[in-house]
Design a protein around this motif. Structure first.
Motif, PDB file in Angstrom:
ATOM      1  N   ILE A 119       0.230  -1.466  -0.287  1.00 39.54           N
ATOM      2  CA  ILE A 119       0.014  -0.072   0.367  1.00 39.54           C
ATOM      3  C   ILE A 119       0.637   1.159  -0.052  1.00 39.54           C
ATOM      4  O   ILE A 119       0.583   2.452  -0.732  1.00 39.54           O
ATOM      5  CB  ILE A 119      -0.848  -0.213   1.425  1.00 39.54           C
ATOM      6  N   GLN A 120       1.772   1.351   0.871  1.00 35.19           N
ATOM      7  CA  GLN A 120       2.972   2.863   0.607  1.00 35.19           C
ATOM      8  C   GLN A 120       3.139   2.617  -0.236  1.00 35.19           C
ATOM      9  O   GLN A 120       4.198   3.389  -1.086  1.00 35.19           O
ATOM     10  CB  GLN A 120       3.712   2.635   2.396  1.00 35.19           C
ATOM     11  N   SER A 121       4.016   1.949  -0.816  1.00 35.54           N
ATOM     12  CA  SER A 121       4.363   2.268  -2.227  1.00 35.54           C
ATOM     13  C   SER A 121       4.046   2.422  -3.541  1.00 35.54           C
ATOM     14  O   SER A 121       3.889   2.408  -4.466  1.00 35.54           O
ATOM     15  CB  SER A 121       4.966   0.714  -2.334  1.00 35.54           C
ATOM     16  N   GLU A 122       2.322   2.130  -3.471  1.00 35.64           N
ATOM     17  CA  GLU A 122       1.137   2.751  -4.366  1.00 35.64           C
ATOM     18  C   GLU A 122       0.454   3.642  -3.409  1.00 35.64           C
ATOM     19  O   GLU A 122      -0.804   4.291  -3.618  1.00 35.64           O
ATOM     20  CB  GLU A 122       0.314   1.963  -4.699  1.00 35.64           C
ATOM     21  N   SER A 123       0.957   4.768  -2.460  1.00 36.84           N
ATOM     22  CA  SER A 123       0.650   5.627  -2.117  1.00 36.84           C
ATOM     23  C   SER A 123      -0.408   6.951  -3.301  1.00 36.84           C
ATOM     24  O   SER A 123      -1.252   7.223  -3.012  1.00 36.84           O
ATOM     25  CB  SER A 123       1.468   6.640  -1.674  1.00 36.84           C
ATOM     26  N   LYS A 124       0.819   6.382  -4.383  1.00 36.49           N
ATOM     27  CA  LYS A 124      -0.948   8.085  -5.198  1.00 36.49           C
ATOM     28  C   LYS A 124      -2.366   7.759  -5.760  1.00 36.49           C
ATOM     29  O   LYS A 124      -2.953   7.652  -6.376  1.00 36.49           O
ATOM     30  CB  LYS A 124      -0.101   8.139  -6.929  1.00 36.49           C
ATOM     31  N   VAL A 166       0.816   0.696  14.986  1.00 39.68           N
ATOM     32  CA  VAL A 166       0.497   1.687  14.666  1.00 39.68           C
ATOM     33  C   VAL A 166       1.599   2.225  13.389  1.00 39.68           C
ATOM     34  O   VAL A 166       0.984   3.190  12.784  1.00 39.68           O
ATOM     35  CB  VAL A 166       2.230   1.788  16.304  1.00 39.68           C
ATOM     36  N   ASP A 167       2.326   1.112  13.004  1.00 36.54           N
ATOM     37  CA  ASP A 167       2.683   1.676  11.668  1.00 36.54           C
ATOM     38  C   ASP A 167       1.511   1.576  10.164  1.00 36.54           C
ATOM     39  O   ASP A 167       1.768   2.424   9.522  1.00 36.54           O
ATOM     40  CB  ASP A 167       3.540   0.494  10.592  1.00 36.54           C
ATOM     41  N   THR A 168       0.531   0.627  10.668  1.00 41.21           N
ATOM     42  CA  THR A 168      -0.538   0.634  10.152  1.00 41.21           C
ATOM     43  C   THR A 168      -1.848   2.090  10.246  1.00 41.21           C
ATOM     44  O   THR A 168      -2.139   3.005   9.245  1.00 41.21           O
ATOM     45  CB  THR A 168      -1.364  -0.295  10.155  1.00 41.21           C
ATOM     46  N   LEU A 169      -2.030   3.009  11.444  1.00 44.30           N
ATOM     47  CA  LEU A 169      -2.747   3.862  12.147  1.00 44.30           C
ATOM     48  C   LEU A 169      -1.298   5.331  11.519  1.00 44.30           C
ATOM     49  O   LEU A 169      -1.885   5.900  10.432  1.00 44.30           O
ATOM     50  CB  LEU A 169      -2.867   4.261  13.214  1.00 44.30           C
ATOM     51  N   ARG A 170      -0.377   5.171  11.344  1.00 47.06           N
ATOM     52  CA  ARG A 170       0.788   5.669  10.260  1.00 47.06           C
ATOM     53  C   ARG A 170       0.607   6.135   8.867  1.00 47.06           C
ATOM     54  O   ARG A 170       0.299   7.469   9.081  1.00 47.06           O
ATOM     55  CB  ARG A 170       1.764   5.823  11.272  1.00 47.06           C
ATOM     56  N   SER A 171       0.720   5.256   8.456  1.00 53.71           N
ATOM     57  CA  SER A 171       0.722   5.569   6.809  1.00 53.71           C
ATOM     58  C   SER A 171      -0.929   5.174   7.165  1.00 53.71           C
ATOM     59  O   SER A 171      -1.247   6.038   6.166  1.00 53.71           O
ATOM     60  CB  SER A 171       0.924   3.479   6.271  1.00 53.71           C
ATOM     61  N   ARG A 172      -2.297   5.717   7.537  1.00 57.53           N
ATOM     62  CA  ARG A 172      -3.267   6.052   7.180  1.00 57.53           C
ATOM     63  C   ARG A 172      -3.041   7.278   7.619  1.00 57.53           C
ATOM     64  O   ARG A 172      -3.937   8.264   6.625  1.00 57.53           O
ATOM     65  CB  ARG A 172      -4.561   5.382   8.693  1.00 57.53           C
ATOM     66  N   LEU A 173      -3.150   8.055   9.231  1.00 54.02           N
ATOM     67  CA  LEU A 173      -2.899   9.773   8.707  1.00 54.02           C
ATOM     68  C   LEU A 173      -2.124  10.457   7.720  1.00 54.02           C
ATOM     69  O   LEU A 173      -1.700  11.350   7.715  1.00 54.02           O
ATOM     70  CB  LEU A 173      -1.816   9.914  10.138  1.00 54.02           C
ATOM     71  N   LYS A 174      -1.359   9.757   7.045  1.00 49.49           N
ATOM     72  CA  LYS A 174      -0.798  10.025   6.160  1.00 49.49           C
ATOM     73  C   LYS A 174      -0.915  11.083   4.679  1.00 49.49           C
ATOM     74  O   LYS A 174      -0.466  12.017   4.640  1.00 49.49           O
ATOM     75  CB  LYS A 174       0.855   9.201   5.032  1.00 49.49           C
ATOM     76  N   PHE A 219       6.263  13.153  12.830  1.00 46.24           N
ATOM     77  CA  PHE A 219       5.072  12.611  13.460  1.00 46.24           C
ATOM     78  C   PHE A 219       5.071  11.507  12.344  1.00 46.24           C
ATOM     79  O   PHE A 219       5.426   9.779  12.901  1.00 46.24           O
ATOM     80  CB  PHE A 219       3.269  12.848  13.702  1.00 46.24           C
ATOM     81  N   ASN A 220       6.109  11.691  11.374  1.00 48.11           N
ATOM     82  CA  ASN A 220       5.709  10.665  10.382  1.00 48.11           C
ATOM     83  C   ASN A 220       7.348  10.357  10.010  1.00 48.11           C
ATOM     84  O   ASN A 220       7.114   9.687   9.022  1.00 48.11           O
ATOM     85  CB  ASN A 220       4.941  11.334   8.628  1.00 48.11           C
ATOM     86  N   THR A 221       7.980  10.652  10.225  1.00 53.76           N
ATOM     87  CA  THR A 221       8.987  10.088   9.783  1.00 53.76           C
ATOM     88  C   THR A 221       9.423   8.943  10.233  1.00 53.76           C
ATOM     89  O   THR A 221       9.343   7.542  11.489  1.00 53.76           O
ATOM     90  CB  THR A 221      10.700  11.088  10.671  1.00 53.76           C
ATOM     91  N   GLN A 222       9.762   8.011   9.470  1.00 51.92           N
ATOM     92  CA  GLN A 222      10.520   6.855   9.660  1.00 51.92           C
ATOM     93  C   GLN A 222      12.417   6.736   9.870  1.00 51.92           C
ATOM     94  O   GLN A 222      13.406   7.288   8.668  1.00 51.92           O
ATOM     95  CB  GLN A 222      10.127   5.635   8.025  1.00 51.92           C
ATOM     96  N   VAL A 223      12.180   6.186  11.205  1.00 55.57           N
ATOM     97  CA  VAL A 223      13.692   5.726  11.046  1.00 55.57           C
ATOM     98  C   VAL A 223      14.093   4.960  11.150  1.00 55.57           C
ATOM     99  O   VAL A 223      14.115   3.723  11.026  1.00 55.57           O
ATOM    100  CB  VAL A 223      13.540   5.571  12.752  1.00 55.57           C
TER     101      VAL A 223
END
Length: 560
Positions: free
Chosen positions: A295-300, A351-359, A545-549
């Motif tokens: 999903i994150q690779s197809e964020s458009k 947490v990762d799933t929700l962060r992805s949604r919030l983006k 908040f959305n920065t990936q470490v």
């Protein structure tokens, strides 16, 4: 070679933060200082891979530093006899892997009979030594004798060194075969156990290529399986677990194609093994991670499509959690801590799933839910670190459970709470992170843990001035929540006259009762996208908040 995606995100975050610091004159000094320090911290990440792409695999493996290392890596007969114990009379608490008892018997028979030669000898040695390593991994559960534990630890180090030496002797030009696949998966599990996640990903990726070449991934019917079929299926689902989990950790493309059957359907019915329900849930969580990565690779994609995809993942995680809680409630004392470790993993993925949604669609409710899951994840980790003696494995150089929890999954919960401490000056979150850092610091002799602390400690220290100001003020003082909104935020109200603040050092406080669990004062903006947000302090907090470490914090060898 192209820069690692995690480094690219760090560079993007750096540019955004720098722009905000240069152009936002209204930001209060306290948070401006913290964000400037965060910028400096992110700026220490390397921009990409700079070393030679021709670096050999062997130069990145851990050293063979075991004392009394034998000249020959041929497994002694006594070790092979130990592994041949009847599983029905042995411990049901042994950790399962991809090697069945039938496969192990075949390998041991060939080694004892001198029939394993050439590359097949090294393949069998890797499998046997890793199997032996995970066998003694369980021994500290039952034994408290110091001499016995010391000798077990010595044997552990010896098995690791022998397995690594055999791994270095494997030829990548060897003809694809099931034993070769089994040896590579054993090697990937070994690297993961030792904390070398990059090497584990590379080795497992090669195993997936062999699986595809042998067409083992095309299992479509789960009819009664032969012994060979069972071995293939076991390799397939362990390879799937490592592929999805490590790819999500390192933000890299998946190697193994989608399977034609559910990964959990590939698990055998060895009811004597108490860990199988846990392995089943790990597989389901790995499946979620793989889908989230796609999903994150197809964020458009259209927001409605993205919302539907995230709804599906959250529903799946909800069903998993119900089963997880039921299993943990019924687990014995020896297994309970493993289920708590799985809770840490589950909450981290949520947490990762929700962060992805919030983006792509901010919602105050989803944001608070994300913070809540981050807090639950770190609370589970805090419990484990407080109860190390009840966990399986060795504390050498760090507790073994860290290799399949903190070191194997993204650090999103830490970063989310870091932002929450800045946004709400949450004292409990501050203490939670502080306690975890102190617990981890006793294992700083490990390079992996030491590198982890070089990130967690500075992030925690950045929040200390805010907490110090908060503790000096009246209990009635309430923090003005500072989180991303879809519209330009209003200036925070001035401190009341009866609680003067000198020098503007607490311009982010308000004279009302403090309640860290109160609803955030954010306007509802479920359809607001990140790109639409103005670059205000709110917007900057949202970017943080959305920065990936990047995992390069933990392992400099990732930059190759």
């Amino acid at each position: 070679m192209a820069p690692d995606e995690s480094s690219h995100r760090a560079e993007q975050a750096k540019a955004i933060i720098q722009t905000e610091l240069e152009g936002n004159d209204r930001m209060d000094q306290e948070r401006r200082s913290i964000l400037q320090s965060a910028l400096d911290l992110v700026g220490t990440l390397p921009p990409g891979r700079t070393s030679s792409p021709h670096t050999g695999l062997s130069s990145e493996l851990p050293p063979e530093d075991c004392r009394d290392m034998p000249e020959s890596i041929t497994p002694p007969p006594e070790l092979l006899y130990m592994l041949l114990q009847d599983p029905t009379t042995g411990s049901s608490l042994r950790w399962p892997d991809h090697l069945s008892q039938e496969a192990l018997v075949t390998m041991i028979s060939a080694l004892l009979g001198g029939k394993a030669t050439g590359q097949r000898f090294y393949q069998y040695c890797v499998c046997v030594y890793v199997k032996a390593l995970f066998y003694i991994y369980q021994l500290p559960r039952y034994h408290t004798d110091s001499v016995l534990n010391e000798q077990s630890l010595h044997s552990k180090r010896k098995y690791e060194a022998c397995a690594i030496r055999a791994l270095k002797s494997l030829s990548l030009l060897e003809k694809p075969s099931l034993p070769f696949v089994q040896a590579l998966i054993s090697s990937a599990l070994l690297m993961q156990y030792l904390g070398y996640m990059n090497q584990s990903w590379m080795i497992n990726s090669f195993a997936t290529r062999l699986i595809v070449a042998l067409q083992y991934h095309q299992v479509s019917e789960l009819t009664p399986a032969t012994k060979f079929d069972k071995q293939v299926r076991s390799c397939l689902y362990w390879c799937y677990y490592l592929d999805r989990t490590l790819s999500a950790l390192l933000l890299r493309p998946l190697s193994l194609p989608e399977l034609r059957v559910a990964p959990t359907d590939l698990i055998g019915e060895e009811t004597s093994l108490a860990h199988l329900p846990l392995i089943s849930i790990l597989l389901e969580l790995a499946q979620v991670q793989g889908e989230l990565l796609q999903i994150q690779s197809e964020s458009k994609s259209h927001h409605q499509i993205l919302a539907s995809q995230h709804d599906k993942l959250q529903e799946q995680l909800g069903r998993i959690h119900v089963r997880l809680e039921a299993n943990r409630a019924s687990a014995s004392g020896l297994l309970c801590t493993d289920w708590i470790a799985l809770e840490f993993i589950h909450y981290s993925i949520m947490v990762d799933t929700l962060r992805s949604r919030l983006k792509y669609a901010f919602s105050p409710l989803v944001h608070r839910e994300c913070v809540s899951y981050a807090r639950k994840s770190l609370t589970a980790l805090q419990f484990l670190l407080k109860n190390i003696r009840t966990m399986p494995g060795f504390v050498d150089p760090y507790p073994s459970f860290l290799s399949w929890t903190v070191l194997l999954y993204p650090l999103s919960p830490f970063f989310v709470l870091f932002c929450n401490i800045i946004g709400e000056v949450d004292l409990e979150d501050y203490k939670l992170v502080q306690d975890i850092n102190r617990s981890l610091s006793q294992f700083a002799s490990s390079p992996s843990i030491a590198k982890l602390l070089t990130l967690l400690d500075p992030l925690h220290n950045l929040c200390t001035p805010l907490i110090q100001v908060r503790t000096r003020l009246s209990p009635r003082a309430r923090v003005v929540n500072w989180y991303p909104a879809a519209a330009e935020p209003q200036a925070p109200p001035l401190p009341p006259d009866d609680h003067p603040v000198h020098g503007g050092e607490a311009s982010w406080l308000q004279d009302t009762p403090f309640d860290s669990d109160a609803p955030t004062s954010l306007p509802v903006a479920a359809a607001a996208t990140v790109d639409e947000m103005p670059m205000t302090p709110d917007g900057l907090m949202w970017r943080l908040f959305n920065t990936q470490v990047s995992m390069e914090w933990l392992d400099p060898s990732l930059s190759f």
